[in-house]
Scaffold this motif. Structure first.
Motif, PDB file in Angstrom:
ATOM      1  N   ALA A   1       0.750  -1.159   0.082  1.00 31.99           N
ATOM      2  CA  ALA A   1      -0.016   0.034   0.087  1.00 31.99           C
ATOM      3  C   ALA A   1       0.866   1.297   0.099  1.00 31.99           C
ATOM      4  CB  ALA A   1      -0.828   0.180   1.085  1.00 31.99           C
ATOM      5  N   GLY A   2       0.374   2.352  -0.662  1.00 33.26           N
ATOM      6  CA  GLY A   2       1.396   3.349  -0.862  1.00 33.26           C
ATOM      7  C   GLY A   2       0.502   4.774  -0.387  1.00 33.26           C
ATOM      8  N   LEU A   3       1.217   5.687  -0.385  1.00 32.89           N
ATOM      9  CA  LEU A   3       0.500   7.187  -0.024  1.00 32.89           C
ATOM     10  C   LEU A   3       1.340   8.158  -0.649  1.00 32.89           C
ATOM     11  CD1 LEU A   3       1.473   8.827   2.427  1.00 32.89           C
ATOM     12  CD2 LEU A   3       0.359   6.849   3.621  1.00 32.89           C
ATOM     13  N   LEU A   4       0.651   9.079  -0.986  1.00 33.54           N
ATOM     14  CA  LEU A   4       1.460  10.399  -1.224  1.00 33.54           C
ATOM     15  C   LEU A   4       0.881  11.261  -0.186  1.00 33.54           C
ATOM     16  CD1 LEU A   4       1.312  11.096  -5.013  1.00 33.54           C
ATOM     17  CD2 LEU A   4       3.331  10.405  -3.354  1.00 33.54           C
ATOM     18  N   LEU A   5       1.779  12.353   0.428  1.00 36.07           N
ATOM     19  CA  LEU A   5       1.426  13.231   1.409  1.00 36.07           C
ATOM     20  C   LEU A   5       1.629  14.701   0.853  1.00 36.07           C
ATOM     21  CD1 LEU A   5       0.238  13.831   4.504  1.00 36.07           C
ATOM     22  CD2 LEU A   5       2.639  13.179   5.186  1.00 36.07           C
ATOM     23  N   TYR A   6       0.914  15.393   0.738  1.00 39.12           N
ATOM     24  CA  TYR A   6       0.778  16.872   0.325  1.00 39.12           C
ATOM     25  C   TYR A   6       0.741  17.679   1.552  1.00 39.12           C
ATOM     26  CZ  TYR A   6      -0.626  21.079  -2.220  1.00 39.12           C
ATOM     27  OH  TYR A   6      -0.571  22.226  -2.695  1.00 39.12           O
ATOM     28  N   ILE A   7       1.783  18.741   1.585  1.00 37.52           N
ATOM     29  CA  ILE A   7       1.665  19.558   2.803  1.00 37.52           C
ATOM     30  C   ILE A   7       1.956  21.016   2.239  1.00 37.52           C
ATOM     31  CG2 ILE A   7       2.896  20.407   4.753  1.00 37.52           C
ATOM     32  CD1 ILE A   7       3.621  17.385   5.341  1.00 37.52           C
ATOM     33  N   LYS A   8       0.922  21.795   2.314  1.00 34.46           N
ATOM     34  CA  LYS A   8       1.116  23.136   1.821  1.00 34.46           C
ATOM     35  C   LYS A   8       1.185  24.120   3.178  1.00 34.46           C
ATOM     36  CE  LYS A   8      -0.611  26.728  -1.191  1.00 34.46           C
ATOM     37  NZ  LYS A   8      -1.175  27.139  -2.348  1.00 34.46           N
ATOM     38  N   GLN A   9       2.279  25.023   3.198  1.00 30.59           N
ATOM     39  CA  GLN A   9       2.556  25.947   4.157  1.00 30.59           C
ATOM     40  C   GLN A   9       1.940  27.234   4.276  1.00 30.59           C
ATOM     41  OE1 GLN A   9       4.086  26.512   7.350  1.00 30.59           O
ATOM     42  NE2 GLN A   9       5.693  25.029   6.596  1.00 30.59           N
ATOM     43  N   GLY A  10       0.724  27.102   5.283  1.00 31.77           N
ATOM     44  CA  GLY A  10      -0.247  28.250   5.143  1.00 31.77           C
ATOM     45  C   GLY A  10       0.097  29.286   6.283  1.00 31.77           C
ATOM     46  N   GLY A  11      -1.036  30.185   6.563  1.00 29.92           N
ATOM     47  CA  GLY A  11      -0.908  30.830   7.556  1.00 29.92           C
ATOM     48  C   GLY A  11       0.136  31.942   7.376  1.00 29.92           C
ATOM     49  N   SER A  12       1.044  31.829   8.469  1.00 31.87           N
ATOM     50  CA  SER A  12       2.150  32.775   8.487  1.00 31.87           C
ATOM     51  C   SER A  12       3.289  32.220   8.055  1.00 31.87           C
ATOM     52  CB  SER A  12       2.388  33.497   9.715  1.00 31.87           C
ATOM     53  OG  SER A  12       2.646  32.765  10.407  1.00 31.87           O
ATOM     54  N   GLY A  13       3.443  30.874   7.691  1.00 33.09           N
ATOM     55  CA  GLY A  13       4.575  29.795   7.333  1.00 33.09           C
ATOM     56  C   GLY A  13       5.076  29.561   8.542  1.00 33.09           C
ATOM     57  N   SER A  14       6.311  28.705   8.380  1.00 35.81           N
ATOM     58  CA  SER A  14       7.000  28.257   9.388  1.00 35.81           C
ATOM     59  C   SER A  14       6.406  27.385  10.422  1.00 35.81           C
ATOM     60  CB  SER A  14       7.732  29.440  10.323  1.00 35.81           C
ATOM     61  OG  SER A  14       8.740  30.140   9.345  1.00 35.81           O
ATOM     62  N   TYR A  15       5.480  26.747   9.710  1.00 36.63           N
ATOM     63  CA  TYR A  15       4.849  25.428  10.548  1.00 36.63           C
ATOM     64  C   TYR A  15       5.591  24.158  10.545  1.00 36.63           C
ATOM     65  CZ  TYR A  15       0.676  28.634  11.239  1.00 36.63           C
ATOM     66  OH  TYR A  15      -0.278  29.363  11.695  1.00 36.63           O
ATOM     67  N   THR A  16       5.532  23.463  11.629  1.00 37.48           N
ATOM     68  CA  THR A  16       6.323  22.243  11.628  1.00 37.48           C
ATOM     69  C   THR A  16       5.490  21.121  11.164  1.00 37.48           C
ATOM     70  OG1 THR A  16       6.302  21.903  13.827  1.00 37.48           O
ATOM     71  CG2 THR A  16       8.200  23.343  12.752  1.00 37.48           C
ATOM     72  N   VAL A  17       6.027  19.760  10.804  1.00 34.01           N
ATOM     73  CA  VAL A  17       5.164  18.651  11.167  1.00 34.01           C
ATOM     74  C   VAL A  17       5.974  17.632  11.609  1.00 34.01           C
ATOM     75  CG1 VAL A  17       4.416  16.731   9.606  1.00 34.01           C
ATOM     76  CG2 VAL A  17       4.104  19.113   8.712  1.00 34.01           C
ATOM     77  N   SER A  18       5.219  16.826  12.490  1.00 36.31           N
ATOM     78  CA  SER A  18       5.851  15.579  13.199  1.00 36.31           C
ATOM     79  C   SER A  18       5.390  14.269  12.596  1.00 36.31           C
ATOM     80  CB  SER A  18       5.447  15.473  14.723  1.00 36.31           C
ATOM     81  OG  SER A  18       5.930  16.639  15.368  1.00 36.31           O
ATOM     82  N   PHE A  19       6.427  13.809  11.554  1.00 38.89           N
ATOM     83  CA  PHE A  19       5.848  12.474  11.011  1.00 38.89           C
ATOM     84  C   PHE A  19       5.713  11.303  11.943  1.00 38.89           C
ATOM     85  CE2 PHE A  19       8.017  15.318   7.946  1.00 38.89           C
ATOM     86  CZ  PHE A  19       7.049  15.220   6.851  1.00 38.89           C
ATOM     87  N   PRO A  20       4.876  10.490  11.639  1.00 40.40           N
ATOM     88  CA  PRO A  20       4.832   9.205  12.407  1.00 40.40           C
ATOM     89  C   PRO A  20       5.953   8.370  12.692  1.00 40.40           C
ATOM     90  CG  PRO A  20       2.852   9.012  10.952  1.00 40.40           C
ATOM     91  CD  PRO A  20       3.911  10.126  10.430  1.00 40.40           C
ATOM     92  N   SER A  21       6.203   7.956  13.817  1.00 39.40           N
ATOM     93  CA  SER A  21       7.462   7.060  13.971  1.00 39.40           C
ATOM     94  C   SER A  21       7.509   5.520  13.212  1.00 39.40           C
ATOM     95  CB  SER A  21       7.648   6.774  15.613  1.00 39.40           C
ATOM     96  OG  SER A  21       6.336   5.975  15.961  1.00 39.40           O
ATOM     97  N   SER A  22       6.485   5.392  12.568  1.00 39.89           N
ATOM     98  CA  SER A  22       6.111   4.110  11.656  1.00 39.89           C
ATOM     99  C   SER A  22       6.834   4.645  10.268  1.00 39.89           C
ATOM    100  CB  SER A  22       4.670   3.794  11.455  1.00 39.89           C
ATOM    101  OG  SER A  22       4.060   4.912  10.987  1.00 39.89           O
ATOM    102  N   PHE A  23       7.251   5.963  10.065  1.00 35.07           N
ATOM    103  CA  PHE A  23       7.679   6.214   8.902  1.00 35.07           C
ATOM    104  C   PHE A  23       9.265   5.884   8.830  1.00 35.07           C
ATOM    105  CE2 PHE A  23       5.124   9.215   6.318  1.00 35.07           C
ATOM    106  CZ  PHE A  23       3.923   8.459   6.585  1.00 35.07           C
ATOM    107  N   LYS A  24      10.005   5.070   8.239  1.00 36.22           N
ATOM    108  CA  LYS A  24      11.303   4.978   8.072  1.00 36.22           C
ATOM    109  C   LYS A  24      11.971   5.619   6.935  1.00 36.22           C
ATOM    110  CE  LYS A  24      10.405   2.556  11.886  1.00 36.22           C
ATOM    111  NZ  LYS A  24      10.709   3.102  13.081  1.00 36.22           N
ATOM    112  N   TRP A  25      12.596   6.649   7.107  1.00 37.05           N
ATOM    113  CA  TRP A  25      13.157   7.695   5.967  1.00 37.05           C
ATOM    114  C   TRP A  25      14.209   6.960   5.116  1.00 37.05           C
ATOM    115  CZ3 TRP A  25       9.845  11.456   4.471  1.00 37.05           C
ATOM    116  CH2 TRP A  25       8.639  11.714   5.208  1.00 37.05           C
TER     117      TRP A  25
END
Length: 82
Positions: free
Chosen positions: A17-41
């Motif tokens: 199973a696969g996925l694409l994750l699309y993240i757009k920086q909104g608001g004032s910018g500089s927001y962060t994302v904490s990816f799941p620990s199950s993601f092995k980069w």
């Protein structure tokens, strides 16, 4: 900031199973994302989301164990026209 991402209903173990994750920086910018620990980069390096207001990042991941672990990589970062 995104502090948690939950992925449900992955294909059963033994099926890919696969996925694409699309993240757009909104608001004032500089927001962060904490990816799941199950993601092995790829390269064992968790990416940093592009901080520029209006920029978009795309990540891909695939699992073969019903979502217990995901092989993840950066598909592209810093798109300004998406």
């Amino acid at each position: 900031n995104v502090t948690s991402i939950t992925i449900t209903n992955a294909a059963p173990t033994g099926n890919a199973a696969g996925l694409l994750l699309y993240i757009k920086q909104g608001g004032s910018g500089s927001y962060t994302v904490s990816f799941p620990s199950s993601f092995k980069w790829a390269g064992n390096t968790t990416p940093t989301v592009t901080a520029t207001l209006g920029s978009s990042d795309i990540y891909s991941a695939i699992t073969r164990d019903a979502g217990t672990t995901w092989a993840a990589q950066t598909y592209g970062q810093g798109f300004l026209s998406l």
